[in-house]
Design an enzyme around this catalytic site. Structure first.
Site, PDB file in Angstrom:
ATOM      1  N   ASP A  52       9.162  57.016  46.246  1.00  0.00           N
ATOM      2  CA  ASP A  52       9.231  55.719  47.013  1.00  0.00           C
ATOM      3  C   ASP A  52       7.846  55.133  47.345  1.00  0.00           C
ATOM      4  OD1 ASP A  52       8.579  57.362  48.770  1.00  0.00           O
ATOM      5  OD2 ASP A  52      10.429  57.128  50.412  1.00  0.00           O
ATOM      6  N   SER A  53       6.764  55.896  46.825  1.00  0.00           N
ATOM      7  CA  SER A  53       5.559  55.308  47.217  1.00  0.00           C
ATOM      8  C   SER A  53       5.403  54.198  46.133  1.00  0.00           C
ATOM      9  CB  SER A  53       4.354  56.483  46.841  1.00  0.00           C
ATOM     10  OG  SER A  53       4.828  56.728  45.527  1.00  0.00           O
ATOM     11  N   ASP A  91      13.128  59.653  44.371  1.00  0.00           N
ATOM     12  CA  ASP A  91      13.271  59.586  45.797  1.00  0.00           C
ATOM     13  C   ASP A  91      14.446  58.801  46.235  1.00  0.00           C
ATOM     14  OD1 ASP A  91      11.270  61.273  46.981  1.00  0.00           O
ATOM     15  OD2 ASP A  91       9.862  59.572  46.889  1.00  0.00           O
ATOM     16  N   LYS A 121      15.128  63.389  45.618  1.00  0.00           N
ATOM     17  CA  LYS A 121      14.401  64.185  46.485  1.00  0.00           C
ATOM     18  C   LYS A 121      14.909  63.455  47.723  1.00  0.00           C
ATOM     19  CE  LYS A 121       9.585  63.532  46.721  1.00  0.00           C
ATOM     20  NZ  LYS A 121       9.364  62.826  47.949  1.00  0.00           N
ATOM     21  N   GLU A 190       3.749  68.158  51.999  1.00  0.00           N
ATOM     22  CA  GLU A 190       2.758  67.023  51.879  1.00  0.00           C
ATOM     23  C   GLU A 190       1.677  67.190  53.261  1.00  0.00           C
ATOM     24  OE1 GLU A 190       4.327  62.996  51.377  1.00  0.00           O
ATOM     25  OE2 GLU A 190       2.226  62.197  51.513  1.00  0.00           O
TER      26      GLU A 190
HETATM   27  O1  KIV Z   1       6.819  58.805  46.880  1.00  0.00           O
HETATM   28  C1  KIV Z   1       5.888  59.920  46.584  1.00  0.00           C
HETATM   29  O2  KIV Z   1       5.172  59.473  46.022  1.00  0.00           O
HETATM   30  C2  KIV Z   1       6.048  60.964  46.756  1.00  0.00           C
HETATM   31  C3  KIV Z   1       4.846  62.004  46.688  1.00  0.00           C
HETATM   32  C4  KIV Z   1       3.653  61.653  47.622  1.00  0.00           C
HETATM   33  C5  KIV Z   1       5.139  63.289  46.749  1.00  0.00           C
HETATM   34  O3  KIV Z   1       6.787  61.377  47.714  1.00  0.00           O
END
Ligand code: KIV
Length: 272
Positions: A52-53, A91, A121, A190
């Site tokens: 979700d980044s 995510d 996730k 994290e």
């Molecule tokens: O959303 C993401 O990129 C993440 C990673 C930083 C593990 O959850």
């Protein structure tokens, strides 16, 4: 050259557990679209995370909070089409699983059916126990995420290192054990002290994949745009940049602009 003990035609959740058991480190990177995922997959990355980044990296939001389930599915479906070898994990975005466990299951089913991804996730420990159970009962593999959980940024107020205090560290260890007991196939940790990450990795049989969690875990994950230097304003201590693509792309595009202005482009061989 990557150090791999065994060739995998397609990495599965079981392959990751096998890698931990045989001391082979797991590589994981984000990707949010077909083109980037093609490169990441061709480089033999074991797990591609449609994180979700994407909210920050692809849409310019300040946090991961605004991205929607529909947007995550859009990103994931491009990544799945490009992934020939990697396990693709998506995510669950903020708001798609926190209200109740039934909604968590519905959101996960949408991700699996509409994108073709292999696993989901979720951020959190014992407080999401029922959601994790429902998703797993439907046959959907679940990866956990503990430590710094960016979807709760407004609760914590900062992106600083988590679980430095004993109480939070103990909760993190017990959450990791709980996620393993429920049936999660791996956990992302994290931004926590490396000694704590080591302790967690030694306390469970499922792989622990770290980001800012030191080297004594079972694998590493980074945001690919950070690794290649396409994002250049984000400089945490844990990040190793392997290229400076922002500068390289800028130079190339400046050359294009200059060639258009000077009528150098297109030349005789570049037209019909
Ligand atoms: O959303 C993401 O990129 C993440 C990673 C930083 C593990 O959850």
């Amino acid at each position: 050259m990557s150090k791999s003990n065994k060739e995998y035609k397609r990495v599965t959740t079981n392959s990751l557990i096998e890698m931990k058991a045989s001391n082979e480190k797991i590589s994981m990177l984000t990707a949010y679209d077909y083109s980037m995922a093609s490169v990441v997959d061709a480089a033999n990355v074991d797990v591609i995370l449609v994180g979700d980044s994407a909210s920050n990296v692809m849409s310019g939001h300040e946090t991961t909070v605004p991205i929607t389930l529909d947007q995550m599915i859009y990103h994931a479906s491009g990544v799945v089409k490009a992934s020939k070898r990697a396990l693709v994990v998506v995510d669950l975005p903020f708001g798609s699983y926190q209200s109740d466990a039934q909604e968590a299951l519905r959101s996960s089913i949408r991700i699996m059916k509409e994108s073709g991804a292999h696993a989901v996730k979720l951020e959190g420990g014992e407080e999401i126990e029922q959601s994790v159970t429902n998703i797993l009962n439907a046959g959907i593999p679940v990866m956990g995420h503990l430590g710094l959980t960016p979807q709760s940024i407004y609760k914590f107020g900062t992106y600083s290192v988590r679980a430095k205090e004993k109480e939070e560290a103990q909760k993190l260890i017990s959450d990791a054990k709980k996620l393993e007991e429920l049936g999660c196939f791996a956990i992302v940790l994290e931004k926590i002290p490396s000694s704590l990450a080591k302790q967690v990795a030694e306390s469970v049989h499922i792989p622990i994949i770290g980001i800012g969690a030191g080297s004594d875990v079972d694998g590493q994950v980074l945001v690919v745009h950070d690794l290649i230097g396409l994002t250049n304003a984000f400089n945490p201590r844990f990040l190793r940049r392997y290229m400076n693509l922002f500068e390289d792309m800028k130079k190339a595009i400046e050359n294009y602009v200059s060639d258009v202005k000077s009528v150098d482009f297109p030349n005789q061989n570049e037209q019909y």
